[in-house]
Write an enzyme that holds these catalytic residues in place. Structure first.
Site, mmCIF file in Angstrom:
data_model
loop_
_atom_site.group_PDB
_atom_site.id
_atom_site.type_symbol
_atom_site.label_atom_id
_atom_site.label_comp_id
_atom_site.label_asym_id
_atom_site.label_seq_id
_atom_site.Cartn_x
_atom_site.Cartn_y
_atom_site.Cartn_z
ATOM 1 N N TYR A 143 0.637 -1.233 0.055
ATOM 2 C CA TYR A 143 -0.146 -0.045 -0.134
ATOM 3 C C TYR A 143 0.781 1.180 -0.067
ATOM 4 C CZ TYR A 143 -3.443 3.503 1.891
ATOM 5 O OH TYR A 143 -4.154 4.616 2.062
ATOM 6 N N SER A 162 4.266 -11.423 -0.416
ATOM 7 C CA SER A 162 3.730 -12.056 0.394
ATOM 8 C C SER A 162 2.334 -11.081 1.130
ATOM 9 C CB SER A 162 4.597 -12.377 1.751
ATOM 10 O OG SER A 162 5.523 -11.231 2.185
ATOM 11 N N TYR A 171 5.375 -6.400 16.871
ATOM 12 C CA TYR A 171 5.503 -5.819 15.735
ATOM 13 C C TYR A 171 6.094 -4.304 16.222
ATOM 14 C CZ TYR A 171 4.097 -2.070 12.440
ATOM 15 O OH TYR A 171 4.047 -0.936 11.676
ATOM 16 N N PHE A 225 1.055 6.496 12.557
ATOM 17 C CA PHE A 225 -0.097 5.555 12.883
ATOM 18 C C PHE A 225 -0.971 4.983 11.736
ATOM 19 C CE2 PHE A 225 0.273 7.561 17.243
ATOM 20 C CZ PHE A 225 0.594 6.471 17.938
ATOM 21 N N VAL A 261 -17.717 -1.566 16.818
ATOM 22 C CA VAL A 261 -17.268 -0.174 17.864
ATOM 23 C C VAL A 261 -16.782 -0.954 19.199
ATOM 24 C CG1 VAL A 261 -17.569 2.049 18.536
ATOM 25 C CG2 VAL A 261 -18.777 1.396 16.322
ATOM 26 N N ARG A 282 -11.386 -3.359 23.382
ATOM 27 C CA ARG A 282 -10.108 -4.456 23.102
ATOM 28 C C ARG A 282 -9.059 -4.133 24.034
ATOM 29 N NH1 ARG A 282 -9.614 -3.731 16.621
ATOM 30 N NH2 ARG A 282 -9.275 -1.791 17.527
#
Length: 331
Positions: free
Chosen positions: A16, A39, A142, A170, A206, A285
């Site tokens: 991207y 990949s 990550y 971000f 949400v 989350r």
């Protein structure tokens, strides 16, 4: 601004952000070689006019030589959740791949690097907007892998005279013509909400509406992908002009100056597309900070960069045009 045509290697240039940066380099008149193992990238994402090499960044030494003026490095895995489940994958590719790339650059005498880093290196911020001086305490493999690479680049600059700029940001969004966001599986908010607008997904979840933010949902920093590409070119210009000299590793956060909440994104998609977007309220989350917004003061002062497309509606409109194009929907 660089006016002389130069030659650049763009690792991960079928993805991207890498593809949009490669397109901007070509428009500037530079020669571009895209190195990507596909990949997570797409062969059709390689901009017309770029040379394409199907290969891994770990093997960059096979192709990198002293004909190159610099490298722009995007070849990394970037899914936070996957990094938690498969940390070894992220260490091997993000860290090991960059180590091999730096060695290849050293051998070839290529002494300019722009690295696609991430503001995830900061982890849970003590305050927002986040400056480069904020403590780095990544909460995922990550983010940790990207921070390790930043340390690695800093050592390379100090020991071997590399000039490098790491750009930490971000959420990238929007599209640039036929180049846009398409991950499999998709995990980013704007394309997920657009999938609902297209009828490809029933509703958008949400996660949490009781955060200490104006509307109770998480606030995030969104940058148009074309603005991000411009920052990479300005980083190259700064090195060419000697403003980021050999031996310096400049780290710049990139931000839009404002954060947007999840609910603002959903409402903007409704307004731009004219389609209803049903919501499902879900539990928070684990590990989701209330607000993540990066300060771009250093980028403005050192690179002369400010986002020219800060309006969320413009970001969504470009992403929507790309999503409709991919879905075969007429304008």
């Amino acid at each position: 601004m660089t006016t002389t045509a130069e030659k650049y290697l763009v690792t991960g240039g079928a993805g991207y952000v890498g593809s949009v940066v490669a397109a901007h380099l070509l428009e500037r008149g530079h020669r571009v070689t895209v190195l990507d193992d596909l990949s997570t990238g797409f062969a059709e994402g390689v901009p017309e006019g770029a040379e394409f090499i199907a290969g891994r960044v770990q093997d960059a030494a096979k192709w990198l030589d002293d004909s190159y003026d610099g490298v722009l490095h995007f070849a990394a895995f970037s899914q936070v959740g996957e990094s938690v489940a498969k940390p070894e994958k992220y260490w091997e590719n993000n860290v090991g791949g960059t180590m091999a790339l730096l060695a290849a650059m050293r051998t070839a005498g290529v002494r300019r690097l722009v690295f696609s880093s991430t503001a995830a290196t900061y982890g849970e911020p003590e305050s927002v907007p986040i400056p480069e001086s904020a403590p780095t305490a990544p909460t995922s493999p990550y983010g940790a892998s990207k921070l390790a690479v930043d340390h690695m680049i800093g050592g390379e600059c100090a020991a071997h005279g590399l000039a490098a700029v790491s750009l930490r940001y971000f959420n990238v969004a929007g599209a640039y013509g036929s180049l846009g966001e398409r991950h499999a599986p998709e995990s980013h908010l704007i394309p997920l909400v657009l999938q609902v607008a297209l009828g490809e997904r029933e509703a958008i979840s949400v996660y949490g509406e009781d955060y200490p933010t104006p509307d109770g949902t998480c606030v995030r920093d969104y940058i148009h992908v074309a603005d991000l590409a411009e920052a990479h070119l300005r980083a190259l210009d700064a090195m060419t002009a000697g403003e980021v000299p050999a031996g310096e590793h400049l780290i710049c956060n990139l931000g839009n100056g404002n954060g947007f909440s999840v609910r603002e994104v959903v409402e903007t998609v409704r307004a731009v597309t004219g389609h209803p977007v049903p919501e499902i309220t879900a539990a928070r989350r684990p590990g989701d900070p209330a607000a993540l917004v990066a300060s771009a003061d250093t980028a403005r002062e050192r690179l002369g960069w400010t986002p020219s497309r800060p309006d969320l509606a413009d970001v969504v409109a470009d992403a929507w045009a790309f999503a409709r194009q991919r879905a075969g929907v007429r304008p």
